[in-house]
Design a protein around this motif. Structure first.
Motif, short mmCIF file in Angstrom:
data_model
loop_
_atom_site.label_atom_id
_atom_site.label_comp_id
_atom_site.label_asym_id
_atom_site.label_seq_id
_atom_site.Cartn_x
_atom_site.Cartn_y
_atom_site.Cartn_z
N MET A 19 -0.63 4.16 -7.51
CA MET A 19 -1.82 5.01 -7.59
C MET A 19 -1.40 6.39 -8.07
SD MET A 19 -3.57 3.72 -4.07
CE MET A 19 -5.11 4.54 -4.35
N THR A 20 -2.25 6.98 -8.87
CA THR A 20 -1.84 8.22 -9.54
C THR A 20 -2.58 9.45 -9.06
OG1 THR A 20 -3.45 7.80 -11.28
CG2 THR A 20 -1.21 6.96 -11.62
N ALA A 21 -3.40 9.32 -8.00
CA ALA A 21 -4.19 10.46 -7.56
C ALA A 21 -3.32 11.56 -6.98
CB ALA A 21 -5.21 10.02 -6.52
N SER A 22 -2.12 11.19 -6.47
CA SER A 22 -1.23 12.18 -5.90
C SER A 22 -0.16 12.55 -6.91
CB SER A 22 -0.57 11.63 -4.62
OG SER A 22 0.40 12.54 -4.16
N ALA A 23 0.11 13.85 -7.05
CA ALA A 23 1.11 14.31 -8.02
C ALA A 23 2.45 14.60 -7.38
CB ALA A 23 0.58 15.56 -8.72
N PHE B 122 -11.96 -3.45 9.33
CA PHE B 122 -10.58 -3.74 8.95
C PHE B 122 -10.58 -4.30 7.54
CE2 PHE B 122 -7.48 -7.20 8.43
CZ PHE B 122 -6.32 -6.47 8.44
N TRP B 123 -9.96 -3.57 6.62
CA TRP B 123 -9.82 -4.03 5.24
C TRP B 123 -8.33 -4.21 4.93
CZ3 TRP B 123 -13.58 -0.63 1.81
CH2 TRP B 123 -14.90 -0.85 2.24
N SER B 124 -8.02 -5.18 4.11
CA SER B 124 -6.61 -5.43 3.79
C SER B 124 -6.46 -6.01 2.40
CB SER B 124 -5.98 -6.38 4.82
OG SER B 124 -6.55 -7.68 4.70
N ALA B 125 -5.26 -5.83 1.85
CA ALA B 125 -4.86 -6.49 0.60
C ALA B 125 -3.51 -7.14 0.85
CB ALA B 125 -4.77 -5.48 -0.54
N GLU B 126 -3.42 -8.42 0.61
CA GLU B 126 -2.17 -9.16 0.80
C GLU B 126 -1.73 -9.72 -0.54
OE1 GLU B 126 -0.19 -12.36 3.89
OE2 GLU B 126 -2.36 -12.08 3.82
N LEU B 127 -0.52 -9.36 -0.95
CA LEU B 127 -0.04 -9.71 -2.28
C LEU B 127 1.28 -10.47 -2.17
CD1 LEU B 127 0.00 -7.65 -5.50
CD2 LEU B 127 2.19 -8.41 -4.61
N ALA C 137 -10.26 -2.07 -5.25
CA ALA C 137 -9.37 -1.85 -6.38
C ALA C 137 -8.19 -0.97 -5.99
CB ALA C 137 -10.15 -1.21 -7.54
N GLU C 138 -8.46 0.04 -5.17
CA GLU C 138 -7.38 0.93 -4.73
C GLU C 138 -6.43 0.21 -3.78
OE1 GLU C 138 -9.56 5.29 -4.90
OE2 GLU C 138 -10.04 3.92 -3.25
N LEU D 276 -2.43 -0.26 -4.50
CA LEU D 276 -1.42 0.14 -3.52
C LEU D 276 -0.50 -1.02 -3.17
CD1 LEU D 276 -0.18 2.18 -1.61
CD2 LEU D 276 -2.03 1.71 0.02
N ALA D 277 -1.06 -2.20 -2.98
CA ALA D 277 -0.23 -3.37 -2.66
C ALA D 277 0.65 -3.76 -3.83
CB ALA D 277 -1.12 -4.54 -2.25
N ALA D 278 0.19 -3.52 -5.06
CA ALA D 278 0.93 -3.94 -6.25
C ALA D 278 1.95 -2.91 -6.72
CB ALA D 278 -0.04 -4.23 -7.38
N ALA D 279 2.07 -1.77 -6.03
CA ALA D 279 2.99 -0.73 -6.47
C ALA D 279 4.42 -1.24 -6.54
CB ALA D 279 2.90 0.47 -5.53
#
Length: 414
Positions: free
Chosen positions: A83-87, A209-214, A247-248, A252-255
């Motif tokens: 994610m690119t929101a943070s510099a 509770f939201w999650s992304a499992e990759l 999408a976010e 994050l999971a795919a980083a």
């Protein structure tokens, strides 16, 4: 547990496995295990990454375990590696190890701008001992719209193995209610499942509770979890939804940073053959149901556990079965005072008590052959274990459940 009078060893094994994988957690076992659906396999529950510390003490559910609602198909998506929101500059995570601090900083750098607190991390330095918690990071994140717990856990699984396949499946709504769940295939072949659900299946608290499992083609396993509160439990809801949208969560999971951490972990142990993998509980359950019942829902695969939701015209009723070989070592715990022993040595225990909701009832017939083969059937006066009663009693009588549990068909193919 399967019944209030029994202490089911499969629930204990499930909790032990989750504890060893997650490094400790505090969870509502009744809500997680859905009582009658506890199995030796971690297959039919929402799986959550274990995060050390107070910010988010997260469960690996599975929860395994839960009956699989297979998505209609998988879409291919191209997802940026971070994610690119943070510099902020990225910490130096090497291919050989990551420190506790690097895990925390990596998570912070991959999140949008905001305030961070209650930061916790577990690096890879001690992962030679497979019982040590998996690398993880957790914190409380506030983007100006309310504090939220966020955590990530990194591991490895056998490519194409049971755990990898489970990660690509949405849970069954019969046991785990949720608002949305989608499984997608990314451009690099990784599969990610994004779940938008609730901390408690019965929705007794409004914590989401939201999650992304990759899982990548080479077995790198990353799970990201978030809540709309500053902790998984015992904290007030601070916002309508968790901060990261689907999408976010996927990004994050795919980083790529997490994949570097995963590469520093030992090779996963070979997956043992699961007991009961040659059974066909769903086929047998459907075949043995009394005539006159309309099946409105059913589990999606065979094995040692199955369920069916039936209706006799008086309301929906869930029926579920566990078929478990080689359980003789716990027979004394399962069949105590009040149980019956048949002439062939088969033991039978009957329980009629409350379900998971105040107006639910749960009837159970538990049987074990003399050689340790166990069949336990439970029926409810509701279509799921998380909804109010739809009728006064289950659609099956105790006599019908007993006849089904004692049928030789359960073992005809094993």
């Amino acid at each position: 547990m399967l019944t209030d009078q029994h202490k089911d060893p499969f629930e204990e094994r499930l909790a032990t496995a989750l504890h060893e994988t997650g490094g400790g957690f505090d969870t509502d076992r009744t809500a997680l295990a859905a009582r009658g659906a506890v199995r030796g396999r971690r297959k039919r529950f929402v799986r959550r990454a274990a995060v050390t510390g107070g910010a988010a003490s997260v469960v690996l559910a599975c929860v395994g375990g839960a009956l699989v609602l297979r998505p209609g198909g998988t879409a291919t998506e191209a997802v940026p590696s971070s994610m690119t929101a943070s510099a902020k500059p990225k910490p130096s995570v090497t291919a050989t190890h990551a420190t506790d601090e690097q895990m925390i900083e990596t998570l912070k750098n991959l999140l949008p701008k905001g305030d961070f607190s209650e930061e916790r991390g577990q690096g890879t330095e001690t992962t030679d001992d497979r019982k040590v918690p998996a690398p993880s990071a957790g914190l409380v994140f506030d983007d100006g719209h309310g504090a939220a717990a966020i955590g990530v856990s990194v591991g490895r699984v056998q490519p194409g193995g049971t755990q990898a396949r489970q990660a690509a499946q949405c849970p069954d709504r019969v046991y785990i209610p949720y608002d949305a769940c989608k499984t997608s295939r990314l451009a690099d072949g990784s599969v990610v499942t994004v779940l938008q659900g609730y901390e408690y299946p019965d929705r007794r608290v409004d914590t989401k509770f939201w999650s992304a499992e990759l899982v990548t083609p080479t077995g790198q396993h990353i799970t990201v979890s978030e809540w709309n509160a500053a902790a998984e439990k015992d904290k007030p809801v601070t916002r309508t939804d968790p901060p990261l949208n689907p999408a976010e969560l996927t990004r994050l999971a795919a980083a790529k940073e997490w994949r570097t951490v995963a590469n520093a972990l030992p090779e996963p142990l070979p997956e043992p053959e699961l007991p009961g993998s040659d059974l066909h509980a769903r086929t047998d359950l459907l075949a043995l149901l009394p005539k006159g019942l309309k099946v409105t829902d059913k589990s999606s695969d065979d094995g040692d556990f199955a369920y069916a939701v039936v209706d006799d015209g008086k309301g929906r009723s869930m029926v579920q079965v566990n078929v478990q070989p080689d359980m003789l070592d716990v027979a004394g715990d399962l069949f105590g005072s009040g149980s019956e022993t048949l002439p062939d040595g088969t033991r039978v225990a009957v329980k009629q008590g409350p379900g998971d909701r105040g107006d639910q009832v749960m009837w159970t017939v538990d049987t074990m052959r003399a050689d340790g083969r166990r069949v336990v059937i439970s029926a409810f006066n509701a279509g799921t274990q998380n909804e109010p009663a739809t009728r006064e009693t289950p659609a099956l009588t105790i006599a019908q459940m007993r006849e089904m549990a004692l049928d030789a068909r359960w073992w005809s193919g094993s």
